[in-house]
Design an enzyme around this catalytic site. Structure first.
Site: not given
Ligand code: DMJ
Length: 481
Positions: A88, A92, A233, A372, A471
């Protein structure tokens, strides 16, 4: 700056939310819109760091300047002194800082990215695979000079040796970018060693599909759960994005991605009642198949479209049954249906697809303002726009629902929040007590803003042939071929 009317509305909402965060929670991680209270997770001002590039892209200059001023004075990752989620904080915070630097050239962001990257570096290479544990110690140690492995060993010794493909396999884009930015290859070496262990483990699987558990000590994939949602994912997502992002040289990633996509369609994709969806199951146990799709899984059609833009799966003009664009179109339609199947137009965490009845799953009737679905609409509209602008229209329907039903009652217009109890037919049954996850500004509002851009792909402000989004929707400059 050319801003359409709808973009203007998205920008206003972002402004309302971000100013409330600045006013109530500056220095803390996340805002709870209904109460005006704040929540700390890492203690780094997470929403601020995660929002920088969104503010820049939307032209919210005042908010950006205030954020910069705070970061210059107070952002100090060494002070944190606690365990944090490696995944995370990397997607982020490190992702956010890298992008802020690449978009502005401001050395402050580079310094902060290096500080964070260095502190996290100690947590690689203390396990058999070179992959960090899911929880790592952040913060400077007493008398510390340079990379001090004591920090990494703390996590490894405390028994955190189990990870998963998403958390171990989504660090690459950010650490490799840090190497690009600084000209120092050490970050890339660390992350490549870890990624290789994971790629090797998945190559051993006949169908190339990974399970949702990875032993970072022994390098084995464990368990039998096959899914494209959480815990797995972004491992798949990153295979293609790292192949594109670093000059299309990592042929191994490309090959693994292509094989895994076929595996996903063979094992996990079904069509029921006219809807194509990606479910989940235990490897080899057909009867365990769950006829449902997670909100998180909706990153997949956008990712397929992005792969097609870069020539995979039949390319952008692919019309064949097995082409990526054909599949992406079908899956995007189902993801959108996940919002329409709800009373209030807000998709839940999980949606059931049995017999074509697209219905929210009980116990998962929460909408966290995840990105998403709008992310899929953005990619589809940018890469394969429909003549009648259908993806934008779908986005508009979703936006209207969010504006109406994610709005916290009694708060200023634009004060949105996570929404629970989506199965309550009456509007008064909806609850808005949760926090505003930092991804709501970093991703969801950003994708709405980009989707509502009326210019063609070539005119959009960050062309997809030159930038790749991590992501968490932080753009990174593609290293040319
Ligand atoms: C985000 O923090 C990122 O997209 C992560 O890969 C998975 N999902 C959350 C948001 O849904």
């Amino acid at each position: 700056m050319h801003v359409s009317q709808l973009q203007h509305d998205v920008r206003n909402v972002t402004k309302v939310l971000y100013n409330e965060y600045l006013e109530k929670c500056l220095g803390q991680d996340e805002l709870i819109p209904a109460s005006g209270r704040c929540e700390d997770w890492f203690g780094i001002g997470l929403t601020l760091v995660d929002s920088l590039d969104t503010l820049l892209m939307m032209g919210l200059k005042e908010e950006y300047e205030k954020s910069r001023e705070w970061a210059a004075k107070h952002l100090d990752f060494g002070k944190v002194q606690s365990m944090v989620s490696m995944f995370e904080i990397v997607i982020r915070a490190l992702g956010g800082l890298n992008s802020a630097y690449q978009l502005t050239g401001d050395d402050l962001w580079k310094e902060k990215a290096v500080e964070l990257g260095d502190l996290l570096s100690a947590s690689f290479n203390v396990t058999g695979t070179g992959c960090p544990s899911t929880s790592v110690w952040l913060g400077r140690l007493e008398g510390e000079d340079g990379i001090d492995l004591r920090r990494g060993y703390r996590a490894a010794r405390s028994g955190h040796v189990m990870s998963n493909p998403a958390e171990a396999g989504t660090l690459q884009l950010e650490f490799r970018t840090l190497s690009e930015i600084t000209g120092d290859g050490k970050y890339r070496e660390l992350v490549d060693k870890c990624e290789d262990s994971l790629v090797r483990a998945s190559e051993k699987m006949e169908d190339s599909l990974v399970t949702d558990s990875f032993d970072v000590q022994g390098g084995m994939l464990l368990g039998r759960r096959l899914t494209v949602a959480g815990l797995v994912d972004s491992f798949y997502e990153m295979l293609v994005k790292c192949w594109v992002g670093f000059g299309k040289k990592d042929e191994r990633y490309k090959a693994l991605y292509e094989k895994a996509v076929e595996g996903v369609f063979k094992e996990l994709v079904r069509v029921e009642g006219g809807y194509m969806y990606v479910g989940e199951k235990r490897r080899g146990e057909e009867r365990s198949f769950k006829r449902q799709m997670d909100h998180l899984t909706c990153f997949f059609p956008g990712n397929l479209a992005y792969a097609a833009l870069h020539g995979l799966g039949g390319g952008v003009f692919g019309e064949g049954e097995r082409d990526y664009m054909t599949r992406a179109r079908e899956l995007t339609r189902s993801c959108y249906a996940m919002t329409r199947g709800m009373y209030h137009g807000l998709a839940g965490e999980v949606t059931k697809f049995a017999d074509g009845n697209v219905m929210p799953a009980e116990w998962h009737d929460t909408n966290l303002l995840r990105p998403e679905i709008v992310e899929a609409l953005y990619y589809m509209d940018a890469i394969d726009p429909k003549e009648d602008g259908e993806y934008k229209k779908w986005g508009l329907e979703m936006w209207k629902s969010i504006r109406e039903y994610s709005q916290v009652r009694g708060k200023p217009d634009g004060m949105l929040s996570s929404t629970t109890h989506l199965l309550q037919r009456e509007r008064s049954g909806l609850m808005h007590s949760g926090k505003l996850h930092s991804f709501a500004i970093a991703e969801t509002l950003k994708y709405f803003f980009l989707l509502f851009d009326e210019r063609k792909l070539t005119g959009s402000r960050l062309p997809l042939m030159e930038w790749v989004y991590n992501t968490e929707a932080h753009p990174v400059k593609i290293v040319s071929e």
